[in-house]
Structures are given as C-alpha cells and as structure tokens.
Design an enzyme around this catalytic site. Structure first.
Site, PDB file in Angstrom:
ATOM      1  N   ASP A 132       0.866  -1.173   0.000  1.00  0.00           N
ATOM      2  CA  ASP A 132       0.000   0.000   0.000  1.00  0.00           C
ATOM      3  C   ASP A 132       0.901   1.220   0.000  1.00  0.00           C
ATOM      4  O   ASP A 132       1.924   1.260   0.683  1.00  0.00           O
ATOM      5  CB  ASP A 132      -0.938   0.011   1.198  1.00  0.00           C
ATOM      6  CG  ASP A 132      -2.143   0.913   0.921  1.00  0.00           C
ATOM      7  OD1 ASP A 132      -2.808   0.720  -0.122  1.00  0.00           O
ATOM      8  OD2 ASP A 132      -2.407   1.834   1.714  1.00  0.00           O
ATOM      9  N   THR A 133       0.509   2.197  -0.809  1.00  0.00           N
ATOM     10  CA  THR A 133       1.353   3.371  -1.023  1.00  0.00           C
ATOM     11  C   THR A 133       0.579   4.640  -0.756  1.00  0.00           C
ATOM     12  O   THR A 133      -0.606   4.726  -1.070  1.00  0.00           O
ATOM     13  CB  THR A 133       1.859   3.373  -2.491  1.00  0.00           C
ATOM     14  OG1 THR A 133       2.714   2.245  -2.670  1.00  0.00           O
ATOM     15  CG2 THR A 133       2.631   4.631  -2.819  1.00  0.00           C
TER      16      THR A 133
HETATM   17  P1  IMP Z   1      -2.347   2.021  -3.669  1.00  0.00           P
HETATM   18  O1  IMP Z   1      -1.121   1.472  -3.033  1.00  0.00           O
HETATM   19  O2  IMP Z   1      -2.705   1.216  -4.877  1.00  0.00           O
HETATM   20  O3  IMP Z   1      -3.487   2.200  -2.711  1.00  0.00           O
HETATM   21  O4  IMP Z   1      -1.931   3.425  -4.242  1.00  0.00           O
HETATM   22  C1  IMP Z   1      -2.392   4.661  -3.746  1.00  0.00           C
HETATM   23  C2  IMP Z   1      -2.373   5.710  -4.834  1.00  0.00           C
HETATM   24  O5  IMP Z   1      -1.029   6.087  -5.091  1.00  0.00           O
HETATM   25  C3  IMP Z   1      -2.973   5.290  -6.163  1.00  0.00           C
HETATM   26  O6  IMP Z   1      -3.650   6.408  -6.710  1.00  0.00           O
HETATM   27  C4  IMP Z   1      -1.794   4.943  -7.008  1.00  0.00           C
HETATM   28  O7  IMP Z   1      -2.038   5.203  -8.357  1.00  0.00           O
HETATM   29  C5  IMP Z   1      -0.738   5.890  -6.453  1.00  0.00           C
HETATM   30  N1  IMP Z   1       0.569   5.260  -6.551  1.00  0.00           N
HETATM   31  C6  IMP Z   1       0.971   4.113  -5.962  1.00  0.00           C
HETATM   32  N2  IMP Z   1       2.234   3.838  -6.304  1.00  0.00           N
HETATM   33  C7  IMP Z   1       2.633   4.837  -7.127  1.00  0.00           C
HETATM   34  C8  IMP Z   1       3.834   5.086  -7.821  1.00  0.00           C
HETATM   35  O8  IMP Z   1       4.810   4.325  -7.782  1.00  0.00           O
HETATM   36  N3  IMP Z   1       3.876   6.219  -8.557  1.00  0.00           N
HETATM   37  C9  IMP Z   1       2.817   7.085  -8.639  1.00  0.00           C
HETATM   38  N4  IMP Z   1       1.667   6.878  -8.040  1.00  0.00           N
HETATM   39  C10 IMP Z   1       1.566   5.754  -7.273  1.00  0.00           C
END
Ligand code: IMP
Length: 201
Positions: A80-81
């Site tokens: 998760d990011t």
């Molecule tokens: P999740 O980890 O899929 O919940 O990501 C959270 C948000 O951050 C989403 O809108 C992803 O598109 C964005 N995101 C996650 N990883 C990256 C990355 O490596 N670069 C740019 N955006 C990211």
C-alpha cells in the site's frame, strides 16, 4: 524458488515488482492465480491496508482448492502506497487512490492535487510504501520511502498514478520520464521490495 501471489489488480505494480524480484522469487498475479474480486482496503494506515489485502489472499490460499490449495504457493504479499504532501499536512496519504473521489482516475487525482497546490511554493512530498508478506500465517512488514517535489504540471508518459508530477530529490526529471529500471532503484516501492527480497533470500 518461492512462489508468491502479489495481491494487486494494478498491472503497473505487477510490472515493477516482477522486474525488481526477477530471478529470486516467482511472482504470481491475482489473475494468474484465478483470484477475482474487490480486495478490501478500509484501514486508515498504509500498514493496515497492506495487511488487509495480504490477508484477503492468504485466506484464499488456505481455503480455495480451486487455485491449487496451500501447497501451490509459499505465501503472498501486498503493498500500500501513499503520497504525503508537506503543504497539505501529509494528505492525501493513505487516501491517495481515492483523493478525487471513489472510482476516480489517475488524471482526476493529479488535477485535484495540482489545483490544491496552485500558487504554493512548498512543493515537498514523499511517497511511502508498506509491504505485508504472509508466509506460514506469519506476517512480515517492509517499508520504502522516497522524498521529492510535486511539479506544477505533468512531465512524461511512463509509469502510473502520480508519476508525471513527482520529481524525486537529486533528479531533474519526473518518475514518468524515467525508465522502470531507474525508478525501481530509487522509488518507495523499489526500496520496500529490496527489503522484501533480502528477507526472502
Ligand atoms: P495504492 O497502493 O494502490 O493504494 O496506491 C495509492 C495511490 O497512489 C494510487 O492512486 C496509485 O495510483 C498511487 N501510486 C501508488 N504507487 C505509485 C507510484 O509508484 N507512482 C505514482 N503513483 C503511485
């Protein structure tokens, strides 16, 4: 070589993580494992969401004979990011995916962020990734972070998400202007995956 299911439906993430783990772990996508459905992501922390996504798959590895049963996979992991913007008090953070609303696009999120930072001189931000790995019902966590700046407009077509407007420190280009190999060396996810790799080897 270990076989692990990566709990994501994001093909960009699969591409990045497969490239980073190449030769050391066999990464199986949800589609390849025959797993379908919306993975819950309702926690208010990155760690909580990574755990929730990994547990969703782990339960299915244990229970669902349709994907081969427990012996077919050594475990699973999820990431998760969050994008944490200084001038916004760390927002959108854990809510980065839904910043512009439920079911919004990458473009919607970028537009909302650029508007929120219009005229703002403090462009500092960081990306943080937490990975949760589950093996033998035990959970392990790995983190990665990169600091940088939010650009005032989009640059580049590579990558995904907020990549066109994020420029990592010590670089003069956005993530979306870099080859994947370079992004993986310095990015939040690349660093978290490196820690995962060390654990697995
Ligand atoms: P999740 O980890 O899929 O919940 O990501 C959270 C948000 O951050 C989403 O809108 C992803 O598109 C964005 N995101 C996650 N990883 C990256 C990355 O490596 N670069 C740019 N955006 C990211």
């Amino acid at each position: 070589m270990k076989r692990l299911i990566f709990a994501t439906n994001n093909r960009h993430k699969v591409e990045e993580v497969c490239a980073a783990l190449q030769g050391s772990v066999e990464v199986v996508s949800l589609a390849e494992a025959g797993l379908e459905g919306e993975i819950p992501e309702t926690s208010d922390t990155l760690q909580g969401n990574a755990q929730q996504k990994a547990q969703w798959v782990w339960q299915r590895i244990r229970d669902a004979h349709t994907i081969g049963g427990p012996d077919s996979y050594d475990g699973c992991f999820a990431d998760d990011t969050g994008l944490e913007v200084d001038a916004l008090g760390g927002a959108p953070g854990v809510y980065s995916a839904r910043y512009a609303g439920e079911h919004c696009s990458f473009d919607d999120n970028i537009n909302k962020l650029l508007a929120a930072l219009q005229g703002e001189s403090n462009r500092k931000a960081d990306f943080r990734t937490v990975i949760c790995l589950i093996e033998d019902s035990k959970e392990y966590y790995f983190e990665g972070r990169v600091d940088g700046q939010i650009l005032t407009e989009r640059h580049g077509d590579e990558g995904f998400g907020y990549d066109p407007i994020f420029m990592p420190d010590r670089f003069a280009v956005s993530f979306a202007e870099m080859p994947l190999t370079v992004k993986n060396k310095i990015s939040h996810r690349g660093r978290a995956v490196e820690a995962l790799k060390k654990h697995l080897l």
